[in-house]
Design an enzyme around this catalytic site. Structure first.
Site, PDB file in Angstrom:
ATOM      1  N   GLY A 201       0.011  -7.763 -10.242  1.00  0.00           N
ATOM      2  CA  GLY A 201      -0.844  -7.345  -9.130  1.00  0.00           C
ATOM      3  C   GLY A 201      -1.583  -6.071  -9.519  1.00  0.00           C
ATOM      4  O   GLY A 201      -1.887  -5.866 -10.704  1.00  0.00           O
ATOM      5  N   ALA A 202      -1.849  -5.215  -8.538  1.00  0.00           N
ATOM      6  CA  ALA A 202      -2.675  -4.029  -8.787  1.00  0.00           C
ATOM      7  C   ALA A 202      -2.054  -3.103  -9.839  1.00  0.00           C
ATOM      8  O   ALA A 202      -2.685  -2.795 -10.862  1.00  0.00           O
ATOM      9  CB  ALA A 202      -2.872  -3.278  -7.465  1.00  0.00           C
TER      10      ALA A 202
ATOM     11  N   GLY B  56       0.615  -3.626 -11.823  1.00  0.00           N
ATOM     12  CA  GLY B  56       0.916  -4.358 -13.057  1.00  0.00           C
ATOM     13  C   GLY B  56      -0.329  -4.510 -13.922  1.00  0.00           C
ATOM     14  O   GLY B  56      -0.284  -4.283 -15.139  1.00  0.00           O
TER      15      GLY B  56
ATOM     16  N   ASN C 176       6.563   0.262  -4.757  1.00  0.00           N
ATOM     17  CA  ASN C 176       6.597   1.105  -3.563  1.00  0.00           C
ATOM     18  C   ASN C 176       7.984   1.055  -2.942  1.00  0.00           C
ATOM     19  O   ASN C 176       8.714   0.076  -3.125  1.00  0.00           O
ATOM     20  CB  ASN C 176       5.620   0.534  -2.525  1.00  0.00           C
ATOM     21  CG  ASN C 176       4.355   1.365  -2.411  1.00  0.00           C
ATOM     22  OD1 ASN C 176       4.253   2.465  -2.950  1.00  0.00           O
ATOM     23  ND2 ASN C 176       3.383   0.843  -1.696  1.00  0.00           N
TER      24      ASN C 176
ATOM     25  N   LYS D  30       7.672  10.386  -2.567  1.00  0.00           N
ATOM     26  CA  LYS D  30       6.640   9.336  -2.453  1.00  0.00           C
ATOM     27  C   LYS D  30       6.928   8.486  -1.215  1.00  0.00           C
ATOM     28  O   LYS D  30       6.012   8.115  -0.468  1.00  0.00           O
ATOM     29  CB  LYS D  30       6.641   8.492  -3.740  1.00  0.00           C
ATOM     30  CG  LYS D  30       5.754   7.242  -3.715  1.00  0.00           C
ATOM     31  CD  LYS D  30       4.273   7.598  -3.747  1.00  0.00           C
ATOM     32  CE  LYS D  30       3.333   6.448  -4.089  1.00  0.00           C
ATOM     33  NZ  LYS D  30       3.518   5.202  -3.445  1.00  0.00           N
TER      34      LYS D  30
ATOM     35  N   ASN E  10      -6.876   5.481   5.339  1.00  0.00           N
ATOM     36  CA  ASN E  10      -5.969   6.628   5.195  1.00  0.00           C
ATOM     37  C   ASN E  10      -6.602   7.913   5.729  1.00  0.00           C
ATOM     38  O   ASN E  10      -5.930   8.755   6.310  1.00  0.00           O
ATOM     39  CB  ASN E  10      -5.568   6.808   3.724  1.00  0.00           C
ATOM     40  CG  ASN E  10      -4.749   5.639   3.211  1.00  0.00           C
ATOM     41  OD1 ASN E  10      -4.407   4.737   3.961  1.00  0.00           O
ATOM     42  ND2 ASN E  10      -4.456   5.642   1.910  1.00  0.00           N
TER      43      ASN E  10
ATOM     44  N   SER F 163      -1.464  -0.070   1.468  1.00  0.00           N
ATOM     45  CA  SER F 163      -0.985  -1.418   1.131  1.00  0.00           C
ATOM     46  C   SER F 163      -0.451  -2.130   2.380  1.00  0.00           C
ATOM     47  O   SER F 163      -0.649  -3.324   2.557  1.00  0.00           O
ATOM     48  CB  SER F 163       0.084  -1.339   0.042  1.00  0.00           C
ATOM     49  OG  SER F 163       1.098  -0.445   0.430  1.00  0.00           O
TER      50      SER F 163
HETATM   51  O1  KPL Z   1       1.084   4.157  -1.797  1.00  0.00           O
HETATM   52  C1  KPL Z   1       0.246   4.025  -0.949  1.00  0.00           C
HETATM   53  C2  KPL Z   1       0.131   2.688  -0.327  1.00  0.00           C
HETATM   54  O2  KPL Z   1      -0.921   2.343   0.179  1.00  0.00           O
HETATM   55  O3  KPL Z   1       1.131   1.961  -0.366  1.00  0.00           O
HETATM   56  C3  KPL Z   1      -0.568   5.207  -0.482  1.00  0.00           C
HETATM   57  C4  KPL Z   1      -0.121   6.413  -1.257  1.00  0.00           C
HETATM   58  C5  KPL Z   1      -0.363   5.438   0.983  1.00  0.00           C
HETATM   59  C6  KPL Z   1      -2.023   5.056  -0.779  1.00  0.00           C
HETATM   60  O4  KPL Z   1      -2.686   4.176   0.044  1.00  0.00           O
END
Ligand code: KPL
Length: 295
Positions: free
Chosen positions: A9-10, A12, A94, A176, A194, A246
């Site tokens: 994906g993004a 990777g 994430n 994070k 955001n 995301s």
């Molecule tokens: O990690 C992100 C996500 O969108 O999952 C952030 C840091 C919020 C950037 O959009």
């Protein structure tokens, strides 16, 4: 090095293309598992790599797991038996949580690393990506065998700088996660980018979210406070102002979100420490409800 990616994906695609350019032999394992090669498209450049080859798992030096957080365990579990005992596993996704499950699966002598990256990658169309924000990457050991693998930070740094080796990578991941706990559910529920979170309308909620986060993080042994977390979240919101998070995109497209590995992880740690986090709980419930309605 022989480097295999699970998940193209993004993130990777970003790392795989950079590592090819740095001279490494890169392969991918894709979700469908059927194609024999994959075209990775980043900033209109196409790199073609082998896909789903039988030796991709048995012969790799580095296994980069870049799936959605909820796919880490299902993707990795069936492959663990085939891995060479010296192959270094890197989890780069994430949220938090999957590493605890993976640690129980792999032998303690198999090096396991965790990484977090703040690069921005945007997908204008299915399978095509743009590197929109240059970020930084932290990587560190999740088990004792991983502590011998600081050189991986140098390998990655050579491909896409800066990459830092972090002795307390879980603390970095927590920070994070805190940013994600603020930005992702709010932008998903309100379907805003955001940057919208910088407006006065959201400041009281963000303050409450950061106070609750700070209490849980402190109980988990991190030296932090609400103002620091708020500054971090708003700094990321400003730096990625035009992006949609995301979780925003997952909700928009009616896909499963990483809620369980983001806010869900925080709620679990809060419950463990018996700390009340009503503002996060309300966001969790609202995203969950959206998922159920769409699903
Ligand atoms: O990690 C992100 C996500 O969108 O999952 C952030 C840091 C919020 C950037 O959009």
């Amino acid at each position: 090095m022989n480097i295999t990616f699970i998940g193209a994906g993004a993130i990777g695609t970003l790392w795989a293309t950079q590592l090819v350019q740095a001279g490494h032999r890169v392969q991918v394992i894709t979700r469908a598992g059927t194609e024999v090669c994959r075209q990775l498209v980043l900033d209109s450049h196409t790199v073609t790599v082998p896909a789903n080859q039988p030796q991709a798992i048995t012969d790799c030096d580095l296994l980069m797991v870049c799936t959605k957080a909820y796919d880490v365990m299902p993707a990795l579990q069936p492959l663990i038996e085939q891995l060479h005992p010296d192959t270094i596993i890197v989890l780069m996704h994430n949220g938090m949580g999957p590493h605890a499950q993976i640690k129980t699966l792999v032998s303690p002598s198999q090096p396991l690393l965790l990484a977090t990256t703040s690069h921005g990658v945007f997908s204008p169309s299915q399978g095509s990506y743009q590197h929109t924000g240059h970020g930084e990457t932290y990587i560190g050991a999740a088990n004792q065998a991983g502590q011998q693998c600081a050189f991986v930070a140098e390998v990655l740094d050579h491909a896409l700088s800066p990459v830092y080796w972090h002795e307390a990578i879980l603390h970095q991941l927590w920070h994070k996660l805190a940013v994600n706990c603020v930005i992702n559910p709010l932008t998903a529920i309100h379907q805003v980018n955001n940057g919208a979170l910088l407006s006065a309308d959201y400041q009281d909620t963000i303050q409450l979210l950061c106070q609750e986060l700070a209490r849980v993080m402190q109980a988990d042994g991190l030296a932090t406070h609400a103002e620091q977390l708020k500054t971090q979240a708003l700094t990321v919101a400003r730096a990625t102002a035009n992006n949609y998070s995301s979780m925003n995109r997952d909700c928009y497209h009616g896909r499963k979100t990483e809620l369980e590995q983001i806010t869900g992880y925080l709620l679990a740690r809060a419950a463990h420490h018996q700390i009340k986090v009503p503002t996060h709980q309300a966001l969790y419930d609202a995203v969950k409800q959206r998922e159920v309605q769409k699903g």
